[in-house]
Each structure stands twice: as C-alpha cells, then as structure tokens.
Enzyme design. Structure first.
Site, PDB file in Angstrom:
ATOM      1  N   GLY A  77       3.373  -1.191   3.999  1.00  0.00           N
ATOM      2  CA  GLY A  77       3.305   0.350   3.853  1.00  0.00           C
ATOM      3  C   GLY A  77       4.691   0.739   3.277  1.00  0.00           C
ATOM      4  N   GLY A  78       5.664   1.335   4.310  1.00  0.00           N
ATOM      5  CA  GLY A  78       6.679   1.967   4.081  1.00  0.00           C
ATOM      6  C   GLY A  78       7.425   1.172   3.281  1.00  0.00           C
ATOM      7  CB  SER A  97       5.979  -2.111  11.630  1.00  0.00           C
ATOM      8  OG  SER A  97       5.764  -0.504  11.803  1.00  0.00           O
ATOM      9  N   GLY A 115       3.115   2.256  10.732  1.00  0.00           N
ATOM     10  CA  GLY A 115       3.979   3.374  10.595  1.00  0.00           C
ATOM     11  C   GLY A 115       4.882   3.746  11.722  1.00  0.00           C
ATOM     12  CD  GLU A 129      -2.937  -2.582   7.229  1.00  0.00           C
ATOM     13  OE1 GLU A 129      -2.031  -2.827   6.648  1.00  0.00           O
ATOM     14  OE2 GLU A 129      -3.777  -1.573   7.146  1.00  0.00           O
ATOM     15  CG  ASN A 165      -1.642   1.232   1.425  1.00  0.00           C
ATOM     16  OD1 ASN A 165      -1.864   2.063   0.465  1.00  0.00           O
ATOM     17  ND2 ASN A 165      -2.245   1.607   2.489  1.00  0.00           N
ATOM     18  CD1 TRP A 166       3.695   1.095  -2.655  1.00  0.00           C
ATOM     19  CD2 TRP A 166       3.221   2.230  -4.961  1.00  0.00           C
ATOM     20  NE1 TRP A 166       4.474   0.534  -3.660  1.00  0.00           N
ATOM     21  CE2 TRP A 166       4.330   1.087  -4.814  1.00  0.00           C
ATOM     22  CE3 TRP A 166       3.068   3.009  -6.002  1.00  0.00           C
ATOM     23  CZ2 TRP A 166       4.828   1.167  -6.248  1.00  0.00           C
ATOM     24  CZ3 TRP A 166       3.716   2.742  -7.159  1.00  0.00           C
ATOM     25  CH2 TRP A 166       4.264   1.645  -7.407  1.00  0.00           C
ATOM     26  CE  LYS A 167       0.181   3.110   4.778  1.00  0.00           C
ATOM     27  NZ  LYS A 167       0.142   3.336   6.244  1.00  0.00           N
ATOM     28  CG  HIS A 217      -5.456   1.577   5.315  1.00  0.00           C
ATOM     29  ND1 HIS A 217      -5.031   2.751   6.127  1.00  0.00           N
ATOM     30  CD2 HIS A 217      -4.670   0.631   5.020  1.00  0.00           C
ATOM     31  CE1 HIS A 217      -3.581   2.401   6.466  1.00  0.00           C
ATOM     32  NE2 HIS A 217      -3.622   1.194   5.777  1.00  0.00           N
ATOM     33  CD  GLU A 250      -2.602   5.243   6.807  1.00  0.00           C
ATOM     34  OE1 GLU A 250      -2.523   5.409   5.642  1.00  0.00           O
ATOM     35  OE2 GLU A 250      -1.626   4.930   7.643  1.00  0.00           O
TER      36      GLU A 250
HETATM   37  P1  13P Z   1       3.532   0.055   7.544  1.00  0.00           P
HETATM   38  O1  13P Z   1       4.120  -0.963   6.839  1.00  0.00           O
HETATM   39  O2  13P Z   1       4.221   1.393   7.044  1.00  0.00           O
HETATM   40  O3  13P Z   1       3.634   0.228   8.981  1.00  0.00           O
HETATM   41  O4  13P Z   1       2.224   0.201   7.002  1.00  0.00           O
HETATM   42  C1  13P Z   1       1.095  -0.537   7.238  1.00  0.00           C
HETATM   43  C2  13P Z   1      -0.069  -0.297   6.416  1.00  0.00           C
HETATM   44  O5  13P Z   1      -0.880   0.697   6.742  1.00  0.00           O
HETATM   45  C3  13P Z   1      -0.399  -0.966   5.076  1.00  0.00           C
HETATM   46  O6  13P Z   1      -1.668  -0.691   4.767  1.00  0.00           O
END
Ligand code: 13P
Length: 250
Positions: A234-235, A213, A173, A167, A9-11, A95, A97
C-alpha cells in the site's frame, strides 16, 4: 514455478497527473525485474497509467474494485469490462477496506470474482483477519471462510487466472508487519485449503501474496517465506523510489 508478483495498491491516491509523474520516475528506476509488477491505481487514473507506463511490458495494471453486473444503474461503480477497456488486466476483490469500510460481504466477493473471470480479468482475492479475530485464535476460520466463498466464483477451467492476497487487517497501514512465522502459517493454511477444495494442480498454480506494511526494508525477508509468491504494497508503493526498491528485492 509460480511467477513472483510485486503489486502496488494505491488506494485513493494519485490522480491522472500524479500517475504520469509516478511512471516518469518509476520506469527508469526499474532495471530488469524478474517479477511481474502490478499496479492498482484509482480507476480514474487507469488510462493515464496505461499511457505513461510505456515501454515496460512487465508492468501490468489492475482495478481496485469492480461491480459484478456488466452494466446498469449502479452509480459510482465500474464493470469488469470497463476496467479491461481502460487497461486493467487484474482486479482486487474483497480488499479489507472494501469489506470493513464499505460492508462488502463474502457473497459479493464471490460474484465479483465470477464477473472478473468472466471478462478475462484475473481476480486478486484479498483475505485476512482483524486483530480481535487473531486474539480469539480465529485466523484459520476467517481466512478459510473468505477463501472458500471466493473460490465458489472460480469456474473449474479458470485455474491460472486467480491470485490470493493474505492481508491481516491489523497490519494494514499500521507499520506493524506480521512476523515471518505468522505469514508462513497463514500462507500454509491457504495453500492447503486451495488443495483441499480444488486439488494440488490448482493449488500449486495460485500465487499467494502477502500485504500489510510491506516496505523496502522488510520485503526481501517476507518474500523468502515459504508459500509467499509476492507482496501487495500500500503506502510504500506510492513513491517511485521505494516501490522500485521493493520490485528489485526478489
Ligand atoms: P500498507 O502497505 O499501507 O499497509 O497497505 C497494505 C494494503 O492494504 C495493500 O492492499
């Protein structure tokens, strides 16, 4: 057997040019993954991703969010049909967020799940508790409530087209990964609930991903946990080398 899914997920990262650069480096690094590789770029980068992932049919694309209506006066939103036309086959729904930054509700998640399935996109339903909810020992209550709401949007005949991602909000993050015991417990709760609500056949076909993470160092351990069918990264999915290493971890 449920398929393994390694999702990124590149956000709000990687516009069209960065997306092309990513695939230029990522595709050659991917040897012969056993898993389905799934990338959720920003919606505006979907066409660039669809063009530049060329020659890697195991790489699928998804959209990070959809609106539940097929069209209309909803400035800034995208419909499921638009996402499909732009190359998406999956949609993240709910999600953390979206829920915690944009105030998305369980009722909206239900409608988005129904809209995705109605258009032929597979929803990846995200659930997870906050740190306060974990401290108050409310993990089961929260993730079951979120799952139940999403399942209301899944018609009886759509069993193969839904995925779930656990999640925990406190692990997103933050560099703080849930322990394998935390993950096993939450995934077990979700699998049991899927069975209670929709029966064993349905429950056994739903891939449940872990996110929070995930990185190349911890991916293999997380993927070895019972009821973990994949990861949502994510990251660490932004860098072609680190995401390719995670893709090879299963
Ligand atoms: P991180 O891997 O950066 O913690 O993000 C997880 C995430 O929200 C994937 O959707």
């Amino acid at each position: 057997m449920r398929p393994r899914v390694i999702a990124g997920n590149w956000k709000m990262h990687h516009g069209p040019a960065a997306t092309r650069r990513f695939f230029g480096e990522f595709s050659p690094r991917l040897s012969d993954p056993e898993a389905t590789i799934l990338i959720f770029p920003p919606a505006i980068s979907l066409p660039a991703a669809a063009e530049s992932r060329g020659g890697r049919p195991e790489v699928s694309l998804g959209i990070q969010n959809i609106h539940w209506e097929p069209k209309g006066a909803f400035t800034g939103e995208h419909s499921a049909a638009m996402a499909l036309a732009a190359g998406a086959r999956f949609a993240l729904v709910g999600h953390s967020e979206r829920r915690h930054v944009f105030g998305e509700t369980d009722a909206q998640v239900e409608r988005k799940v129904a809209a995705a399935i109605g258009e032929g996109l597979a929803p990846v339903v995200c659930v997870g508790e906050t740190l306060d909810e974990r401290r108050e020992a409310r993990v089961e209550e929260v993730i079951v409530r979120q799952l139940d709401a999403a399942l209301l949007g899944v018609p009886e005949n759509a069993k193969k087209s839904v995925l779930v991602a656990y999640e925990p909000v406190w692990a997103i993050g933050t560099g703080e990964t849930a322990t394998v015991d935390d993950v096993a417990e939450a995934h077990g709760i979700l699998r049991r609930r899927l069975k209670e609500v929709r029966g064993d056949g349905f429950a056994q076909e739903v891939a449940i991903l872990y996110g929070g993470s995930v990185n190349p160092e911890n991916a293999a351990d997380l993927l070895s946990v019972a009821d973990v069918d994949g990861v949502l990264v994510g990251g660490a999915s932004l860098d072609p080398e680190s995401f390719a290493r995670i893709a090879e971890a299963c």
